[in-house]
Write a protein that holds these residues in place. Sequence first.
Motif, PDB file in Angstrom:
ATOM      1  N   LEU A  70       0.885  -1.433   0.023  1.00  0.00           N
ATOM      2  CA  LEU A  70      -0.042  -0.252   0.062  1.00  0.00           C
ATOM      3  C   LEU A  70       0.985   1.263  -0.165  1.00  0.00           C
ATOM      4  CD1 LEU A  70      -2.863  -1.245   2.394  1.00  0.00           C
ATOM      5  CD2 LEU A  70      -3.200  -0.709  -0.195  1.00  0.00           C
ATOM      6  N   PHE A  71       1.825   1.196   0.556  1.00  0.00           N
ATOM      7  CA  PHE A  71       2.790   2.413   0.803  1.00  0.00           C
ATOM      8  C   PHE A  71       3.403   2.555  -0.639  1.00  0.00           C
ATOM      9  CE2 PHE A  71       7.197   4.391   1.164  1.00  0.00           C
ATOM     10  CZ  PHE A  71       6.798   5.576   1.649  1.00  0.00           C
ATOM     11  N   ARG A  72       3.788   1.417  -1.151  1.00  0.00           N
ATOM     12  CA  ARG A  72       4.333   1.783  -2.512  1.00  0.00           C
ATOM     13  C   ARG A  72       3.539   2.328  -3.632  1.00  0.00           C
ATOM     14  NH1 ARG A  72       8.096  -0.788  -6.172  1.00  0.00           N
ATOM     15  NH2 ARG A  72       7.706   0.439  -8.210  1.00  0.00           N
ATOM     16  N   LEU A  73       2.036   2.087  -3.617  1.00  0.00           N
ATOM     17  CA  LEU A  73       1.346   2.716  -4.421  1.00  0.00           C
ATOM     18  C   LEU A  73       0.737   4.084  -3.957  1.00  0.00           C
ATOM     19  CD1 LEU A  73      -1.670  -0.209  -4.227  1.00  0.00           C
ATOM     20  CD2 LEU A  73      -0.045   0.176  -5.974  1.00  0.00           C
ATOM     21  N   GLN A  74       0.820   4.405  -2.605  1.00  0.00           N
ATOM     22  CA  GLN A  74       0.869   5.754  -2.234  1.00  0.00           C
ATOM     23  C   GLN A  74       2.035   6.642  -2.570  1.00  0.00           C
ATOM     24  OE1 GLN A  74      -1.749   7.892   0.066  1.00  0.00           O
ATOM     25  NE2 GLN A  74      -0.405   8.628  -1.384  1.00  0.00           N
ATOM     26  N   HIS A  75       3.450   5.802  -2.445  1.00  0.00           N
ATOM     27  CA  HIS A  75       4.530   6.375  -2.786  1.00  0.00           C
ATOM     28  C   HIS A  75       4.640   6.720  -4.348  1.00  0.00           C
ATOM     29  CE1 HIS A  75       8.924   6.992  -3.895  1.00  0.00           C
ATOM     30  NE2 HIS A  75       9.154   7.461  -2.882  1.00  0.00           N
ATOM     31  N   ASP A  76       4.006   6.184  -5.051  1.00  0.00           N
ATOM     32  CA  ASP A  76       4.046   6.223  -6.547  1.00  0.00           C
ATOM     33  C   ASP A  76       3.077   7.426  -6.662  1.00  0.00           C
ATOM     34  OD1 ASP A  76       5.816   4.173  -7.006  1.00  0.00           O
ATOM     35  OD2 ASP A  76       4.232   2.910  -7.820  1.00  0.00           O
ATOM     36  N   GLU A  77       2.034   7.496  -6.096  1.00  0.00           N
ATOM     37  CA  GLU A  77       0.995   8.653  -6.291  1.00  0.00           C
ATOM     38  C   GLU A  77       1.382  10.045  -5.864  1.00  0.00           C
ATOM     39  OE1 GLU A  77      -1.561  11.535  -5.640  1.00  0.00           O
ATOM     40  OE2 GLU A  77      -0.910  10.447  -3.838  1.00  0.00           O
ATOM     41  N   TRP A  78       2.412  10.005  -4.690  1.00  0.00           N
ATOM     42  CA  TRP A  78       3.171  11.062  -4.263  1.00  0.00           C
ATOM     43  C   TRP A  78       3.945  11.558  -5.305  1.00  0.00           C
ATOM     44  CZ3 TRP A  78       3.700   8.906   1.339  1.00  0.00           C
ATOM     45  CH2 TRP A  78       2.478   9.291   2.158  1.00  0.00           C
TER      46      TRP A  78
END
Length: 221
Positions: A70-78
């Motif tokens: 989930l953090f990887r998905l959020q990091h990509d969005e950031w």
Amino acid sequence: MPSRRSPQISSRKQPKQARSNELVATILEAAIQVLQKEGAQRFTTARVAERAGVSIGSLYQYFPNKAAILFRLQHDEWQQTSELLRSLLQDTQQPPLQRLRALVHAFVRSECEEAEMRVALSDAAPLYRDAPEAQQARAAGANIVSTFMLEALPEATDRARAIAAELIKSTLSASAKDFSESHRTDEEIITYADAMADMFCAYLRSIGCQQEAAIAAAPVA
């Protein structure tokens, strides 16, 4: 009472070969599908592995737990947001307020186009939001905005610029999120973004005028 430790959210290892990159991309695409279908509460590594068609062991080679995915998905969005900020706010061919207006339009449109995914990631945020990696990712975007404010408000105090940056960031984020929760037409998006950009530009102009007045009124040494 000892503080609760944040879960490990960094990837176990970085893919180095094309095949490994493809595997990670497959896992992340499956994660997006699971998150959108099941929501953050029912998101599990087992469901992601099943959707991706890989073994749970293969998934764990790269992601130690669901928080890491989930953090990887959020990091990509950031990262996408940071690139948007950088490309628009650092475009010195345009005046600062024109850059700000372009950013508001791009951000509001992006929120509307990716509303479902952003809501799901927001629900998952408690799993990783306090981790050092998350704080570093958020800081990158904040630095871009701070640098822009120095150019847009060269005569303002550091405190005035900091307040302006935080107000614009928080207002844009919260307002665009609320706006995107309903389906919007292209005309509605443009009208809303124009109104918000007008508000931000008027605010920065007022700060600039106040600082110019203060400098003019200051006694000559």
